[in-house]
Design an enzyme around this catalytic site. Structure first.
Site, PDB file in Angstrom:
ATOM      1  N   TRP A  52       2.097   0.273  11.798  1.00  0.00           N
ATOM      2  CA  TRP A  52       1.220  -0.700  11.148  1.00  0.00           C
ATOM      3  C   TRP A  52       2.064  -1.612  10.275  1.00  0.00           C
ATOM      4  O   TRP A  52       2.863  -2.373  10.875  1.00  0.00           O
ATOM      5  CB  TRP A  52      -0.010  -0.046  10.507  1.00  0.00           C
ATOM      6  CG  TRP A  52       0.168   0.962   9.409  1.00  0.00           C
ATOM      7  CD1 TRP A  52      -0.094   0.788   8.081  1.00  0.00           C
ATOM      8  CD2 TRP A  52       0.574   2.333   9.549  1.00  0.00           C
ATOM      9  NE1 TRP A  52       0.143   1.952   7.401  1.00  0.00           N
ATOM     10  CE2 TRP A  52       0.547   2.906   8.262  1.00  0.00           C
ATOM     11  CE3 TRP A  52       0.988   3.130  10.615  1.00  0.00           C
ATOM     12  CZ2 TRP A  52       0.915   4.234   8.011  1.00  0.00           C
ATOM     13  CZ3 TRP A  52       1.343   4.450  10.378  1.00  0.00           C
ATOM     14  CH2 TRP A  52       1.300   4.983   9.092  1.00  0.00           C
ATOM     15  N   ASP A  53       1.998  -1.589   8.953  1.00  0.00           N
ATOM     16  CA  ASP A  53       2.672  -2.629   8.151  1.00  0.00           C
ATOM     17  C   ASP A  53       4.085  -2.911   8.661  1.00  0.00           C
ATOM     18  O   ASP A  53       4.924  -2.007   8.737  1.00  0.00           O
ATOM     19  CB  ASP A  53       2.767  -2.195   6.681  1.00  0.00           C
ATOM     20  CG  ASP A  53       1.405  -2.075   6.025  1.00  0.00           C
ATOM     21  OD1 ASP A  53       0.387  -2.167   6.728  1.00  0.00           O
ATOM     22  OD2 ASP A  53       1.360  -1.861   4.799  1.00  0.00           O
ATOM     23  N   ALA A 139       4.437   0.878   1.982  1.00  0.00           N
ATOM     24  CA  ALA A 139       5.080  -0.409   2.271  1.00  0.00           C
ATOM     25  C   ALA A 139       6.010  -0.911   1.166  1.00  0.00           C
ATOM     26  O   ALA A 139       5.928  -0.498   0.008  1.00  0.00           O
ATOM     27  CB  ALA A 139       4.023  -1.453   2.575  1.00  0.00           C
ATOM     28  N   GLU A 294      -3.289  -6.566  -1.408  1.00  0.00           N
ATOM     29  CA  GLU A 294      -2.172  -5.756  -0.936  1.00  0.00           C
ATOM     30  C   GLU A 294      -1.016  -6.630  -0.446  1.00  0.00           C
ATOM     31  O   GLU A 294      -1.196  -7.781  -0.068  1.00  0.00           O
ATOM     32  CB  GLU A 294      -2.644  -4.883   0.235  1.00  0.00           C
ATOM     33  CG  GLU A 294      -3.859  -4.034  -0.110  1.00  0.00           C
ATOM     34  CD  GLU A 294      -4.140  -2.981   0.961  1.00  0.00           C
ATOM     35  OE1 GLU A 294      -3.797  -1.826   0.723  1.00  0.00           O
ATOM     36  OE2 GLU A 294      -4.687  -3.334   2.022  1.00  0.00           O
TER      37      GLU A 294
HETATM   38  C1  FRU Z   1      -1.636  -2.095   3.994  1.00  0.00           C
HETATM   39  C2  FRU Z   1      -1.435  -0.798   3.245  1.00  0.00           C
HETATM   40  C3  FRU Z   1      -0.406  -0.977   2.148  1.00  0.00           C
HETATM   41  C4  FRU Z   1       0.118   0.415   1.958  1.00  0.00           C
HETATM   42  C5  FRU Z   1       0.029   1.003   3.348  1.00  0.00           C
HETATM   43  C6  FRU Z   1      -0.365   2.429   3.404  1.00  0.00           C
HETATM   44  O1  FRU Z   1      -1.976  -1.917   5.323  1.00  0.00           O
HETATM   45  O2  FRU Z   1      -2.649  -0.343   2.715  1.00  0.00           O
HETATM   46  O3  FRU Z   1      -0.926  -1.540   0.971  1.00  0.00           O
HETATM   47  O4  FRU Z   1       1.408   0.395   1.441  1.00  0.00           O
HETATM   48  O5  FRU Z   1      -0.895   0.210   4.079  1.00  0.00           O
HETATM   49  O6  FRU Z   1      -0.410   2.911   4.715  1.00  0.00           O
END
Ligand code: FRU
Length: 424
Positions: A52-53, A139, A294
């Site tokens: 993901w991120d 992240a 975020e």
């Molecule tokens: C964004 C988020 C970030 C965090 C991460 C946790 O998608 O919520 O803020 O660091 O994913 O999985």
């Protein structure tokens, strides 16, 4: 956008406010601020892991940087469990949605490399098991420091607590690929203080994460953005005239919006290396509007500060709403005042027909916006979905003054370098 002098007293700057009136201007499905539909037949980067991120390797000025012709990205990553009894449903089928929703608890930092800025090859874990002090590696930002390949990885060490940390290592290239070496000593930098930024003791749902260090193009100093909530016990925040803004008659009722207290935090380094930091009052607050801002980040363009941050529909306060996506604000100087881009703040949202198709957008200085695929409906009613956990198509965007425009769509996970550094 207004500031609220009462709250922060004699501090170096007053946070700008994203008001309820601003948020009332948010319009889902405006084509100029909506991500094109992601097709349900998307390719998957890697079938063993969810990603993901996505955090492209960059320099302190924000430029996405390749090394010796290799592009590098870091991703939050978790194993997929198609055969784990824990993730089988009553019929013995893999419940991928439950596995996906559990991913945050086992998030780890991985890296990938590519010669073409897409079709990423699997690199591996950045830190060996046991190096990071907490269960979750959340992240942050990998910074290429110099032509010796030194990299400072800033990230969030979560559970227990939430601490902004960094770990230094090195990127090494060969003709055949890239490796990350070192990354053995994690240095805690700071955590929420309860005075400017909300702590876990003040609110079990607090957010404090996602460091984004940068060099200010004007004063040359090292700063860091991060996600926070405004300090104070949960429920104690006031949604007053300043937070409400200039609303039409009938929009004065704020419901329970005092529970939504997101802010974009900023800290300044006391040393050149970024080992010693001082938290400053937030740049932007969203009290009464939204509970999460975020992965805040900047694009420095035309002498302006374009501040971007991702947010969700479910984190909006009573009486205001908007799509999952990236929101933006612009100022003439680092400490503001910031005004919402496109009037509302919405820069790139999911279409209402596919509200969870993508998330965690990252706007790069070349106007390209990367994100990941969350889930895409596979039938008309939206009850059947396909889970992503992979890179979304990159979107091209133009940033012009106080407005942004979607202008192009590129391949899945297309993150081309803006600079190449030849390692010595
Ligand atoms: C964004 C988020 C970030 C965090 C991460 C946790 O998608 O919520 O803020 O660091 O994913 O999985």
């Amino acid at each position: 956008m207004k500031t609220n002098p009462e709250k922060f007293g004699a501090t170096p700057h007053q946070p700008s406010l994203w008001t309820r009136a601003d948020a009332l201007k948010v319009r889902a499905d405006d084509p100029t601020t909506t991500q094109p539909l992601v097709s349900a037949d998307f390719p998957v980067l890697n079938n063993d892991v969810f990603i993901w991120d996505t955090m492209p390797l960059r320099d302190l000025d924000g430029n996405v940087t390749s090394v010796d012709g290799w592009s590098v990205i870091f991703t939050l990553t978790a194993d997929r469990h198609p055969n784990d009894p824990q993730y089988l449903d009553e019929d013995g089928n893999y419940d991928i949605l439950r596995d996906w929703n559990d991913r945050h608890g086992r998030a780890k930092m991985y890296y990938w490399f590519s010669r073409t800025g897409k079709n990423w090859e699997f690199g591996g874990r950045v830190m060996a098991e046991g190096v990071s002090p907490t269960a979750r590696e959340w992240a942050g930002t990998p910074i290429l420091l110099n032509d010796r390949g030194e990299v400072d990885l800033y990230y969030t060490a979560v559970t227990p607590g939430a601490t902004i940390v960094k770990v230094r290592g090195r990127v090494v290239t060969t003709e055949h690929g890239v490796s990350m070496v070192g990354f053995e000593k994690v240095k805690p930098l700071f955590e929420a203080d309860g005075n400017l930024y909300q702590t876990e003791a003040q609110n079990a749902f607090w957010g404090f994460r996602d460091p984004w260090p940068f060099r200010d193009p004007n004063d040359g100093k090292l700063y860091m953005l991060f996600e926070g909530n405004v300090a104070g016990e949960r429920g104690s925040h006031k949604v007053g005239e300043a937070e409400i803004g200039d609303v039409p008659p009938g929009y004065e009722d704020v419901g329970n919006s005092r529970f939504q207290t997101a802010c974009v935090g900023i800290a300044v380094a006391r040393d050149a290396d970024g080992d010693d930091w001082e938290m400053l009052p937030p740049l932007l607050t969203a009290v009464g509007v939204n509970d999460q801002t975020e992965r805040p980040h900047f694009v420095f363009q035309d002498g302006k500060y374009y501040l971007f941050t991702i947010s969700h529909t479910f984190t909006y306060a009573d009486g205001v709403t908007g799509p999952d996506g990236v929101y933006g604000f612009v100022a003439d100087s680092l400490f503001g005042p910031y005004v919402p881009l496109n009037g509302s703040g919405l820069v790139l949202g999911n279409p209402s027909s596919q509200p969870f198709q993508t998330y965690s957008h990252y706007v790069m200085p070349n106007g390209l916006v990367t994100s990941f695929i969350d889930s895409v409906p596979t039938d008309e009613t939206g009850t059947q979905i396909r889970v992503g956990g992979t890179e979304a198509p990159t979107v091209g965007m133009k940033i012009k003054g106080l407005q942004t425009f979607v202008v192009a769509e590129y391949d899945y996970g297309y993150i081309p370098p803006m600079l190449d550094v030849t390692l010595k």
